[in-house]
Design an enzyme around this catalytic site. Structure first.
Site, PDB file in Angstrom:
ATOM      1  N   ARG A  84       0.857  -1.183   0.000  1.00  0.00           N
ATOM      2  CA  ARG A  84       0.000   0.000   0.000  1.00  0.00           C
ATOM      3  C   ARG A  84       0.896   1.237   0.000  1.00  0.00           C
ATOM      4  O   ARG A  84       1.617   1.485   0.966  1.00  0.00           O
ATOM      5  CB  ARG A  84      -0.917   0.010   1.218  1.00  0.00           C
ATOM      6  CG  ARG A  84      -1.723   1.304   1.308  1.00  0.00           C
ATOM      7  CD  ARG A  84      -2.663   1.366   2.506  1.00  0.00           C
ATOM      8  NE  ARG A  84      -3.344   2.648   2.536  1.00  0.00           N
ATOM      9  CZ  ARG A  84      -3.314   3.495   3.562  1.00  0.00           C
ATOM     10  NH1 ARG A  84      -2.653   3.208   4.662  1.00  0.00           N
ATOM     11  NH2 ARG A  84      -3.958   4.641   3.488  1.00  0.00           N
ATOM     12  N   HIS A 129      -3.149  10.870   0.458  1.00  0.00           N
ATOM     13  CA  HIS A 129      -2.557  10.688   1.785  1.00  0.00           C
ATOM     14  C   HIS A 129      -1.909  12.018   2.188  1.00  0.00           C
ATOM     15  O   HIS A 129      -0.719  12.099   2.434  1.00  0.00           O
ATOM     16  CB  HIS A 129      -1.569   9.518   1.796  1.00  0.00           C
ATOM     17  CG  HIS A 129      -1.405   8.874   3.151  1.00  0.00           C
ATOM     18  ND1 HIS A 129      -1.613   7.534   3.385  1.00  0.00           N
ATOM     19  CD2 HIS A 129      -1.060   9.400   4.345  1.00  0.00           C
ATOM     20  CE1 HIS A 129      -1.388   7.261   4.669  1.00  0.00           C
ATOM     21  NE2 HIS A 129      -1.044   8.390   5.272  1.00  0.00           N
ATOM     22  N   GLU A 187      -8.003   8.758   6.127  1.00  0.00           N
ATOM     23  CA  GLU A 187      -8.284   9.347   7.438  1.00  0.00           C
ATOM     24  C   GLU A 187      -8.825  10.773   7.416  1.00  0.00           C
ATOM     25  O   GLU A 187      -8.187  11.701   7.942  1.00  0.00           O
ATOM     26  CB  GLU A 187      -7.020   9.305   8.307  1.00  0.00           C
ATOM     27  CG  GLU A 187      -6.512   7.906   8.593  1.00  0.00           C
ATOM     28  CD  GLU A 187      -5.404   7.884   9.644  1.00  0.00           C
ATOM     29  OE1 GLU A 187      -4.823   8.938   9.919  1.00  0.00           O
ATOM     30  OE2 GLU A 187      -5.140   6.801  10.191  1.00  0.00           O
ATOM     31  N   ASN A 201      -7.859   1.918   9.641  1.00  0.00           N
ATOM     32  CA  ASN A 201      -6.596   2.137  10.340  1.00  0.00           C
ATOM     33  C   ASN A 201      -6.875   2.045  11.822  1.00  0.00           C
ATOM     34  O   ASN A 201      -7.692   2.809  12.359  1.00  0.00           O
ATOM     35  CB  ASN A 201      -6.018   3.528  10.020  1.00  0.00           C
ATOM     36  CG  ASN A 201      -5.519   3.630   8.586  1.00  0.00           C
ATOM     37  OD1 ASN A 201      -5.505   2.650   7.848  1.00  0.00           O
ATOM     38  ND2 ASN A 201      -5.095   4.821   8.201  1.00  0.00           N
ATOM     39  N   TYR A 251      -5.178   2.045  15.606  1.00  0.00           N
ATOM     40  CA  TYR A 251      -4.017   2.227  16.486  1.00  0.00           C
ATOM     41  C   TYR A 251      -4.362   2.036  17.952  1.00  0.00           C
ATOM     42  O   TYR A 251      -3.595   1.458  18.699  1.00  0.00           O
ATOM     43  CB  TYR A 251      -3.381   3.598  16.258  1.00  0.00           C
ATOM     44  CG  TYR A 251      -2.653   3.633  14.927  1.00  0.00           C
ATOM     45  CD1 TYR A 251      -1.354   3.141  14.824  1.00  0.00           C
ATOM     46  CD2 TYR A 251      -3.279   4.075  13.763  1.00  0.00           C
ATOM     47  CE1 TYR A 251      -0.696   3.105  13.604  1.00  0.00           C
ATOM     48  CE2 TYR A 251      -2.623   4.043  12.541  1.00  0.00           C
ATOM     49  CZ  TYR A 251      -1.332   3.556  12.465  1.00  0.00           C
ATOM     50  OH  TYR A 251      -0.680   3.512  11.263  1.00  0.00           O
ATOM     51  N   GLU A 261      -3.930   0.038   7.949  1.00  0.00           N
ATOM     52  CA  GLU A 261      -2.821   0.394   8.834  1.00  0.00           C
ATOM     53  C   GLU A 261      -3.045  -0.165  10.222  1.00  0.00           C
ATOM     54  O   GLU A 261      -4.163  -0.142  10.731  1.00  0.00           O
ATOM     55  CB  GLU A 261      -2.678   1.926   8.991  1.00  0.00           C
ATOM     56  CG  GLU A 261      -2.189   2.639   7.767  1.00  0.00           C
ATOM     57  CD  GLU A 261      -2.059   4.151   7.969  1.00  0.00           C
ATOM     58  OE1 GLU A 261      -1.854   4.587   9.122  1.00  0.00           O
ATOM     59  OE2 GLU A 261      -2.177   4.875   6.969  1.00  0.00           O
TER      60      GLU A 261
END
Ligand code: FCB
Length: 443
Positions: free
Chosen positions: A75, A112, A157, A283, A285, A351
């Site tokens: 990616r 991005h 995002e 994503n 985290y 991610e």
């Protein structure tokens, strides 16, 4: 042994501005991140993306590394500022072909965060016209590479872009205004929808959201309500629009309270935003543990710092990455199961990763990857349709406002020599990816 479904995608992620360098080569025009990173005081340690990992030149080596860490997909993002020049277009042609020759799928992100500065000068994501510029750029990328790239990520995002770029001023373009934050959210979602309308038949597309499962700090009705409201702000606003064609009512009310009439949302916009997507990029985290904070502006809640007891059964002493992010793999499972339940779409984890500074023998990252893959596996067993996982990141790289101090890579980069060294986590990742399974032993 925990096996993953046949055909599961094992990816590694990067983004253009964080790795490419070569910012004034081959006709690349300036982006908002060039401007921002060159503004004194914005980046920890004063770093910029001028050189980064020099992947614009070292891309062959990077393709070898993607293969070496066992990945079946890479990616990366296309730098919008390069697509004005045939030499930039040719760069991604070569990269895509080299990946395909190795049997690696190119998984391409269109946006991005490196908006051309010239568009920022006309209002950037606050200006609705930028959405059309993005659709044109997306169409150019589809024309150039759509014959070889099957899966496309439109926008990375949008929540983080609005929050850090438009409200807190910590990311480019560095604005600090809550109304701008919400305007940017909407225009980024609209940009996703417009790009999806341009997607050629035979390709698949989706947005990537930064999603954080929410837990109230206590059972008090105030904390429960705070967690619910913040979940709308972080998660549901970016999911309901895309997958249900309507923004959540409670979040619209919240946004009107803090920012006034939402007149930038026009009739028909939600139909565009809800143009069918083939997958959702996730994503992940960390989680958010929320407490009501009625006096706080603009949003009446706060995130409780790590280690506090929580209603999801967490106790004191939650482990942290070196970036101060709580390590909570169980909430990854919660998130994926909930996405399946509420939205029922195929999920691609675009991610997941952590900062640990150990240069090559990065036991903590090995453990982190193991635990998060086990969490993904648990979610799949509970019915979540997870199609793949991409580790962030292939390389240590330019971590935005945090500069170069924060290392996420499974490949170490020496920023003096730009030499790459596969870390233990990279070898571990290769083992898991090739086996398509988590086996007992780590490394
Ligand atoms: C995400 C970004 C990515 C990287 C990781 C650590 O928010 O998409 O570029 O910075 O965080």
């Amino acid at each position: 042994m925990k096996r993953f479904p046949d055909g599961f995608t094992w990816g590694v992620s990067t983004s253009a501005y964080q790795v490419e360098g070569a910012v004034d080569e081959d006709g690349r025009v300036p982006s908002i991140w060039d401007t921002f990173s060159h503004t004194p005081g914005k980046i920890e340690g004063g770093g910029t993306g001028d050189v980064a990992c020099e992947s614009y030149h070292r891309w062959r080596e990077d393709v070898d590394l993607v293969a070496e860490v066992g990945a079946s997909a890479y990616r990366f993002s296309i730098a919008w500022p390069r697509m004005h020049d045939a030499r930039g277009v040719a760069h991604y042609d070569r990269l895509i072909d080299a990946l395909l020759e190795r049997g690696i799928e190119p998984l391409v992100t269109l946006y991005h965060w490196d908006l051309p500065q010239a568009l920022e000068d006309e209002g950037g994501w606050l200006n609705r016209a930028t959405v059309e510029r993005f659709a044109e750029y997306a169409a150019r990328c589809f024309d150039a590479y759509g014959d070889r790239v099957r899966r496309w990520i439109t926008v990375n995002e949008p929540w983080i872009v609005g929050l850090l770029g438009y409200r807190l001023g910590l990311h480019a373009p560095g604005h600090e205004d809550v109304r701008q934050e919400i305007t940017a959210f909407h225009h980024l979602l609209l940009a996703h929808g417009r790009a999806m309308q341009e997607l050629p038949a035979g390709c698949e597309g989706g947005i990537t959201n930064a999603l954080m499962p929410h837990y109230p700090y206590s059972e008090s009705p105030e904390d429960v309500a705070a967690a619910r409201e913040s979940d709308g702000y972080v998660n549901r606003f970016f999911l309901d629009g895309v997958f249900k064609g309507a923004y959540p009512q409670d979040t619209l009310e919240l946004f009107e309270r803090v920012a006034g009439p939402l007149d930038f949302i026009r009739d028909g916009d939600l139909d565009v935003i809800a143009t069918p997507s083939q997958f959702l990029g996730v994503n992940y985290y960390s989680r958010r543990v929320m407490r009501a904070a009625p006096d706080r502006e603009p949003y009446p809640w706060e995130v409780v710092p790590g280690g506090a007891p929580t209603t999801d059964g967490g106790t004191a002493g939650v482990p942290m990455t070196e970036a101060g992010t709580e390590i909570t793999p169980a909430s990854f499972t919660d998130l994926l199961v909930r996405l399946q339940r509420d939205y029922g779409v195929p999920i691609l984890i675009t991610e997941n990763g952590a900062v640990f500074s150990e240069p090559v023998h990065d036991e903590q990252r090995v453990q982190y990857i193991h635990d998060h893959l086990a969490a993904v596996h648990a979610a799949i067993e509970q019915g979540a349709d997870v199609r793949g996982y991409c580790y962030w990141s292939l390389l240590d790289n330019f971590e935005w406002a945090l500069g170069y101090a924060q290392r996420f890579g499974i490949v170490h980069v020496d920023y003096e020599t730009l030499e790459r060294t596969v870390k233990d986590s990279g070898r571990y990742y290769a083992q898991v990816a090739r086996a398509n399974a988590l086996e007992g032993a780590l490394v």
